[in-house]
Write a protein that holds these residues in place. Structure first.
Motif, PDB file in Angstrom:
ATOM      1  N   GLN A   1      -0.592  -2.186   4.034  1.00 43.21           N
ATOM      2  CA  GLN A   1      -1.521  -1.235   3.390  1.00 43.21           C
ATOM      3  C   GLN A   1      -1.004  -1.527   1.833  1.00 43.21           C
ATOM      4  O   GLN A   1      -0.009  -1.736   1.403  1.00 43.21           O
ATOM      5  CB  GLN A   1      -1.588   0.280   3.460  1.00 43.21           C
ATOM      6  CG  GLN A   1      -2.527   0.775   2.325  1.00 43.21           C
ATOM      7  CD  GLN A   1      -3.920   0.939   3.023  1.00 43.21           C
ATOM      8  OE1 GLN A   1      -4.084   0.439   4.083  1.00 43.21           O
ATOM      9  NE2 GLN A   1      -4.850   1.401   2.447  1.00 43.21           N
ATOM     10  N   VAL A   2      -1.969  -1.987   1.074  1.00 42.24           N
ATOM     11  CA  VAL A   2      -2.031  -2.370  -0.280  1.00 42.24           C
ATOM     12  C   VAL A   2      -2.832  -1.899  -1.329  1.00 42.24           C
ATOM     13  O   VAL A   2      -4.168  -1.865  -0.872  1.00 42.24           O
ATOM     14  CB  VAL A   2      -2.014  -4.201  -0.372  1.00 42.24           C
ATOM     15  CG1 VAL A   2      -1.888  -4.481  -1.810  1.00 42.24           C
ATOM     16  CG2 VAL A   2      -0.986  -4.845   0.227  1.00 42.24           C
ATOM     17  N   GLN A   3      -2.232  -1.264  -2.352  1.00 42.79           N
ATOM     18  CA  GLN A   3      -3.257  -0.644  -3.310  1.00 42.79           C
ATOM     19  C   GLN A   3      -3.263  -1.391  -4.651  1.00 42.79           C
ATOM     20  O   GLN A   3      -2.160  -1.740  -4.924  1.00 42.79           O
ATOM     21  CB  GLN A   3      -2.934   0.806  -3.746  1.00 42.79           C
ATOM     22  CG  GLN A   3      -2.982   1.617  -2.470  1.00 42.79           C
ATOM     23  CD  GLN A   3      -2.902   3.175  -2.769  1.00 42.79           C
ATOM     24  OE1 GLN A   3      -2.141   3.425  -3.491  1.00 42.79           O
ATOM     25  NE2 GLN A   3      -3.694   3.847  -2.168  1.00 42.79           N
ATOM     26  N   ALA A  24       0.315  -4.207  -7.870  1.00 44.99           N
ATOM     27  CA  ALA A  24      -0.061  -3.940  -6.283  1.00 44.99           C
ATOM     28  C   ALA A  24       1.114  -2.814  -6.000  1.00 44.99           C
ATOM     29  O   ALA A  24       2.178  -3.107  -6.083  1.00 44.99           O
ATOM     30  CB  ALA A  24      -0.027  -5.272  -5.673  1.00 44.99           C
ATOM     31  N   SER A  25       0.839  -2.123  -4.995  1.00 47.07           N
ATOM     32  CA  SER A  25       1.774  -0.992  -4.420  1.00 47.07           C
ATOM     33  C   SER A  25       2.239  -1.815  -2.928  1.00 47.07           C
ATOM     34  O   SER A  25       1.581  -3.048  -2.617  1.00 47.07           O
ATOM     35  CB  SER A  25       1.176   0.034  -3.998  1.00 47.07           C
ATOM     36  OG  SER A  25       0.281  -0.043  -3.040  1.00 47.07           O
ATOM     37  N   GLY A  26       3.317  -1.349  -2.341  1.00 47.99           N
ATOM     38  CA  GLY A  26       3.902  -2.121  -1.282  1.00 47.99           C
ATOM     39  C   GLY A  26       4.933  -3.119  -1.181  1.00 47.99           C
ATOM     40  O   GLY A  26       4.848  -3.819  -2.352  1.00 47.99           O
ATOM     41  N   ARG A  27       5.726  -3.260  -0.471  1.00 43.58           N
ATOM     42  CA  ARG A  27       6.872  -4.015  -0.564  1.00 43.58           C
ATOM     43  C   ARG A  27       6.582  -5.437   0.136  1.00 43.58           C
ATOM     44  O   ARG A  27       7.314  -6.207   0.063  1.00 43.58           O
ATOM     45  CB  ARG A  27       8.032  -3.365   0.418  1.00 43.58           C
ATOM     46  CG  ARG A  27       8.462  -2.080  -0.137  1.00 43.58           C
ATOM     47  CD  ARG A  27       9.495  -1.359   0.563  1.00 43.58           C
ATOM     48  NE  ARG A  27       9.111  -0.738   1.657  1.00 43.58           N
ATOM     49  CZ  ARG A  27       9.603  -0.152   2.757  1.00 43.58           C
ATOM     50  NH1 ARG A  27      10.866  -0.107   2.541  1.00 43.58           N
ATOM     51  NH2 ARG A  27       8.863   0.109   3.892  1.00 43.58           N
ATOM     52  N   THR A  28       5.464  -5.730   0.635  1.00 41.42           N
ATOM     53  CA  THR A  28       5.056  -6.755   1.236  1.00 41.42           C
ATOM     54  C   THR A  28       4.154  -7.715   0.287  1.00 41.42           C
ATOM     55  O   THR A  28       3.393  -8.447   0.770  1.00 41.42           O
ATOM     56  CB  THR A  28       4.349  -6.591   2.511  1.00 41.42           C
ATOM     57  OG1 THR A  28       3.196  -5.901   2.321  1.00 41.42           O
ATOM     58  CG2 THR A  28       5.472  -5.927   3.451  1.00 41.42           C
ATOM     59  N   PHE A  29       4.216  -7.608  -1.026  1.00 44.57           N
ATOM     60  CA  PHE A  29       3.121  -8.259  -1.953  1.00 44.57           C
ATOM     61  C   PHE A  29       3.507  -9.528  -1.900  1.00 44.57           C
ATOM     62  O   PHE A  29       2.397 -10.353  -1.797  1.00 44.57           O
ATOM     63  CB  PHE A  29       3.444  -7.523  -3.246  1.00 44.57           C
ATOM     64  CG  PHE A  29       2.748  -8.518  -4.340  1.00 44.57           C
ATOM     65  CD1 PHE A  29       3.341  -9.372  -5.284  1.00 44.57           C
ATOM     66  CD2 PHE A  29       1.044  -8.212  -4.696  1.00 44.57           C
ATOM     67  CE1 PHE A  29       2.535  -9.902  -6.038  1.00 44.57           C
ATOM     68  CE2 PHE A  29       0.633  -8.995  -5.434  1.00 44.57           C
ATOM     69  CZ  PHE A  29       1.308  -9.706  -6.372  1.00 44.57           C
ATOM     70  N   TYR A  32       1.127 -11.887   0.492  1.00 42.52           N
ATOM     71  CA  TYR A  32      -0.485 -11.815   0.415  1.00 42.52           C
ATOM     72  C   TYR A  32      -0.766 -13.000  -0.562  1.00 42.52           C
ATOM     73  O   TYR A  32      -0.199 -13.084  -1.657  1.00 42.52           O
ATOM     74  CB  TYR A  32      -0.811 -10.620  -0.312  1.00 42.52           C
ATOM     75  CG  TYR A  32      -0.710  -9.450   0.873  1.00 42.52           C
ATOM     76  CD1 TYR A  32       0.384  -8.610   1.083  1.00 42.52           C
ATOM     77  CD2 TYR A  32      -1.957  -9.028   1.451  1.00 42.52           C
ATOM     78  CE1 TYR A  32       0.454  -7.882   2.194  1.00 42.52           C
ATOM     79  CE2 TYR A  32      -1.874  -7.861   2.316  1.00 42.52           C
ATOM     80  CZ  TYR A  32      -0.731  -7.556   2.772  1.00 42.52           C
ATOM     81  OH  TYR A  32      -0.637  -6.530   3.755  1.00 42.52           O
ATOM     82  N   ASN A  77       5.602  -7.340  -8.492  1.00 47.24           N
ATOM     83  CA  ASN A  77       4.216  -6.983  -7.767  1.00 47.24           C
ATOM     84  C   ASN A  77       3.137  -7.035  -8.572  1.00 47.24           C
ATOM     85  O   ASN A  77       1.975  -6.134  -8.267  1.00 47.24           O
ATOM     86  CB  ASN A  77       4.381  -5.496  -7.012  1.00 47.24           C
ATOM     87  CG  ASN A  77       5.333  -5.543  -5.875  1.00 47.24           C
ATOM     88  OD1 ASN A  77       5.862  -6.582  -5.493  1.00 47.24           O
ATOM     89  ND2 ASN A  77       5.309  -4.644  -4.979  1.00 47.24           N
ATOM     90  N   TYR A 113      -8.144  -6.069   0.790  1.00 43.60           N
ATOM     91  CA  TYR A 113      -7.770  -4.918  -0.213  1.00 43.60           C
ATOM     92  C   TYR A 113      -8.336  -5.479  -1.693  1.00 43.60           C
ATOM     93  O   TYR A 113      -8.135  -6.553  -2.151  1.00 43.60           O
ATOM     94  CB  TYR A 113      -6.306  -4.882  -0.432  1.00 43.60           C
ATOM     95  CG  TYR A 113      -5.645  -4.369   0.988  1.00 43.60           C
ATOM     96  CD1 TYR A 113      -4.927  -5.519   1.641  1.00 43.60           C
ATOM     97  CD2 TYR A 113      -5.713  -3.367   1.473  1.00 43.60           C
ATOM     98  CE1 TYR A 113      -4.319  -5.066   2.896  1.00 43.60           C
ATOM     99  CE2 TYR A 113      -5.085  -2.940   2.712  1.00 43.60           C
ATOM    100  CZ  TYR A 113      -4.583  -3.905   3.346  1.00 43.60           C
ATOM    101  OH  TYR A 113      -3.804  -3.617   4.676  1.00 43.60           O
TER     102      TYR A 113
END
Length: 124
Positions: A1-3, A24-29, A32, A77, A113
């Protein structure tokens, strides 16, 4: 999930510059691909610029090539869109979008997203 949250839009005179940011939120930016799109009233959403995550290859619509620059800072991010030599026809709501995987796409349908958008208005 990415915001995604865009900022930096506003009103500027033709020939001016703006810098849009997309946090962007999330540790996997970093995994992407990111894109910037825009939508003017009564028009379809169109591709503006894209950046892949490895390597940081960049791509632009012909209408903005040489004037806009997309970049990303994975440590923060954040993806940016530096817009120079703005024209009235650049007026639109600008959206950033994220697509899982390394490759960008020019099709909005390929992005899962989206941010809420930020208004850019260029006066003549």
């Amino acid at each position: 999930q990415v915001q995604l949250v865009e900022s930096g839009g506003g009103l500027v005179q033709a020939g001016g510059s703006l810098r849009l940011s997309c946090a962007a939120s999330g540790r996997t930016f970093g995994t992407y691909a990111m894109g910037w799109f825009r939508q003017a009233p009564g028009k379809e959403r169109e591709f503006v610029a894209g950046i892949q995550w490895s390597p940081y290859s960049t791509y632009y619509a012909d209408s903005v090539k040489g004037r806009f620059t997309i970049s990303r800072d994975n440590a923060k991010n954040t993806v940016y869109l530096q817009m120079n030599s703005l024209k009235p026809e650049d007026t639109a709501v600008y959206y950033c979008a994220a697509r899982a995987g390394p490759y960008y796409s020019r099709s909005p349908d390929q992005y899962r997203y989206w941010g809420q958008g930020t208004q850019v208005t260029v006066s003549s």
